[in-house]
Design a protein around this motif. Sequence first.
Motif, PDB file in Angstrom:
ATOM      1  N   THR A  53      67.739  -3.413  59.732  1.00  0.00           N
ATOM      2  CA  THR A  53      67.109  -4.389  60.617  1.00  0.00           C
ATOM      3  C   THR A  53      65.608  -4.387  60.393  1.00  0.00           C
ATOM      4  O   THR A  53      65.087  -3.624  59.570  1.00  0.00           O
ATOM      5  CB  THR A  53      67.428  -4.054  62.075  1.00  0.00           C
ATOM      6  N   CYS A  54      64.932  -5.241  61.114  1.00  0.00           N
ATOM      7  CA  CYS A  54      63.500  -5.440  60.902  1.00  0.00           C
ATOM      8  C   CYS A  54      62.721  -4.131  61.054  1.00  0.00           C
ATOM      9  O   CYS A  54      62.895  -3.404  62.040  1.00  0.00           O
ATOM     10  CB  CYS A  54      62.977  -6.473  61.895  1.00  0.00           C
ATOM     11  N   GLN A  55      61.903  -3.832  60.092  1.00  0.00           N
ATOM     12  CA  GLN A  55      61.063  -2.644  60.139  1.00  0.00           C
ATOM     13  C   GLN A  55      59.785  -2.894  59.354  1.00  0.00           C
ATOM     14  O   GLN A  55      59.676  -3.857  58.612  1.00  0.00           O
ATOM     15  CB  GLN A  55      61.794  -1.426  59.586  1.00  0.00           C
ATOM     16  N   HIS A 103      56.828 -11.802  57.293  1.00  0.00           N
ATOM     17  CA  HIS A 103      58.167 -11.212  57.443  1.00  0.00           C
ATOM     18  C   HIS A 103      59.088 -11.775  56.356  1.00  0.00           C
ATOM     19  O   HIS A 103      59.121 -12.985  56.116  1.00  0.00           O
ATOM     20  CB  HIS A 103      58.748 -11.527  58.818  1.00  0.00           C
ATOM     21  N   GLN A 106      63.109 -11.688  54.932  1.00  0.00           N
ATOM     22  CA  GLN A 106      64.521 -11.336  55.117  1.00  0.00           C
ATOM     23  C   GLN A 106      65.203 -11.406  53.757  1.00  0.00           C
ATOM     24  O   GLN A 106      65.514 -12.465  53.247  1.00  0.00           O
ATOM     25  CB  GLN A 106      65.189 -12.299  56.100  1.00  0.00           C
ATOM     26  N   HIS A 136      55.310 -14.251  62.084  1.00  0.00           N
ATOM     27  CA  HIS A 136      55.546 -13.763  63.442  1.00  0.00           C
ATOM     28  C   HIS A 136      54.323 -13.006  63.929  1.00  0.00           C
ATOM     29  O   HIS A 136      53.728 -12.214  63.178  1.00  0.00           O
ATOM     30  CB  HIS A 136      56.771 -12.852  63.495  1.00  0.00           C
ATOM     31  N   CYS A 148      57.954  -8.648  63.581  1.00  0.00           N
ATOM     32  CA  CYS A 148      59.391  -8.909  63.618  1.00  0.00           C
ATOM     33  C   CYS A 148      59.680 -10.173  64.425  1.00  0.00           C
ATOM     34  O   CYS A 148      58.936 -10.515  65.346  1.00  0.00           O
ATOM     35  CB  CYS A 148      60.132  -7.731  64.248  1.00  0.00           C
ATOM     36  N   THR A 198      56.515  -6.967  57.878  1.00  0.00           N
ATOM     37  CA  THR A 198      57.849  -6.414  58.136  1.00  0.00           C
ATOM     38  C   THR A 198      58.871  -7.046  57.194  1.00  0.00           C
ATOM     39  O   THR A 198      58.596  -8.051  56.535  1.00  0.00           O
ATOM     40  CB  THR A 198      58.273  -6.685  59.592  1.00  0.00           C
ATOM     41  N   GLU A 245      63.536  -7.130  56.493  1.00  0.00           N
ATOM     42  CA  GLU A 245      64.897  -6.688  56.779  1.00  0.00           C
ATOM     43  C   GLU A 245      65.769  -6.985  55.572  1.00  0.00           C
ATOM     44  O   GLU A 245      65.437  -7.841  54.747  1.00  0.00           O
ATOM     45  CB  GLU A 245      65.436  -7.348  58.047  1.00  0.00           C
TER      46      GLU A 245
END
Length: 642
Positions: free
Chosen positions: A95-97, A180, A182, A214, A218, A250, A252
């Motif tokens: 997950t988001c970190q 961010h 993904q 963001h 996250c 961040t 993910e």
Amino acid sequence: MMKATVIAATVLLAGPATGYVTLTQEQDLKVGEPDAVWVNSMRSLYEAVPLDYYDLPYPRPNSIIQDPSENLGQLLMGDKLQNTLYSFRINESKTCQFVGDKKKGTVKIFWDDAKKFISRINSKYRVHMMYQAMDLLTEMVVADKGMQTDHPYYQKGFQIGGKYTMAEGEKVQKYYLNNHIQFTFKYNTPNGKPEGDGSGKVFIVGFNAKVSSHADGCPTKKGRPDPGWVFDETMWNKTFPNSNREVKFTYEVFWEHKDAQWSGRFSEYISSLPDAHLEMTDNIKQSLLIMLLLTAIVAWILMRTLHLDFNRYNNPDNEEEMREEVGWKLVHTDVFRPPNHPNQLAAFVGTGVQLTGMVVSAIFFSLIGFVSPGARGNILAMMIFIYAILAIANGFVCGTLQMTFNVKQWKTPIASAIIYPGVVFILWGITECFLAAKHATSAVGFTVLFMLIAQWWGISLPLIVLGASIAYKRPPVTPPIPYRTIAKQIPPQSWIFSTPAIIFGPGLVTFVAVFLELKVIVSAIWQGRMYLLFGYIAILSLLVFVIVAEVTIVVIYYTLIYEDYRWWWKSVICNIGAGVFFFLWCVYFMFSSLHFGSLISHWLFFCFALIVSLAIMVVGGTIGFYSAWWFVTKIYNAIKIE
């Protein structure tokens, strides 16, 4: 010839639709093993200068490592693969970190850094990441004009950020930063099932990402507003050097099973230009029809006319025609007379053979899978190496023509080894000065310079000397009809056979036959996406070769009919015009479509267009020369000479 061309074109047209087949060995990864993403140079469609990713204040490792396996082609193209903190474990989602950790993932942005971000965003630079030799792709949706439906459209890399549309009354431009990522890794297993075969091995068949901005790094929970990390120049107190703003980077990771084979893992790259493929297919069909029409016209005119000529010249019952020489038979005692400036012609044709061999070899190896989207820079490195090796063919052809023209001089093959590479080297050297001033990743150092000079002077030059020495020891090519000592006077010629008309008329025919495909192909080559269009480039090259040969034969036939035996140089210059028209088209394309924002980008494209145009002139001239030589030898061998 025409039948073979049609068959080859049909096969190649079917090729691109089936996807790309790579010959590289499948690389299995062990589930749970740690790994990380690599980052390449940032690039823009609106600027031709690649820049270092870590020139911007992104989270960086303690020790930045550049990929030691980068080849000569990658270095010249400006690729700079470096390690990142985007780490993960194979087939384990996260997950988001923060990138790296909270400390490294939280970066302070000073005003000088913000100016860099603003400049890169305005120039539309994109971040390019790689994993397992696959470029990261971001997906968007475009309307399919033909099917009236939507299909996925992939672009390499992702945008650094973007600009908000300014509302009425706003005086300050606001920007957002994509902080961010993904990641989605698409994998398959040896048995094709998501759970695998128990060996714990997977292989990568896709590498995609979605980026977003963001405020807290996250994504927020659904329903909560998230304006993103927005900034403008008013956020920094420019009078205080330490004024800064924090941004949290961040990411993910997700893993998605995809039923695809290793050999077809670049299918998303191939489908990333669906409209271009559709356009290219239609344009190739049109060019093929033009070539077939031209072939039919040439065959009808020449075969019909030549058939009448042969019947008239070789008919024993026609004593008047046997006694009186007319038409192209009238110059049979001069047609194989050596041309003016034979050494220059020998050097030109020798260089053309070397360039033609390089182009044909590169296309062949690309079609059979030796160059894939994952083999970054390999095609450029391969072309440079092939060009150096084919210097022996250059020297042999140059020496053979010298012996045929009875003008043996060692300076001629030496000149053929220096002139074209020398022009390229001078343009490249000037460009390097500009790139170094811009701190571009394509600005190379002494090592690359030494490698290029070593291939030029250490491989190419000795091989040219070797090829010429072999040719000098062989007997000269004997013409089928000896030429007499005193040259026949050439009658006044029409303006149609003047040098400007010979240069631009036939060249325009060749250019018109293929110009519809130029925009897509030049864009693909310029943007480093040649692997998308290997099949089309092969078809286009084949069409150009055939058209050049046919046009040259027509020009030389009518030149001989009007009692002008000086066909050697005309067979060369009648194809130079295509290169001139290509260069002029490139200048138009640069100002009308590319929209560069800096002078150096215009200079880079100008050099690219000039180098390719010169190559087109030399290759076209060489094909025309050998086509004309074959044609002239064929027709004069077929008549009876008293």
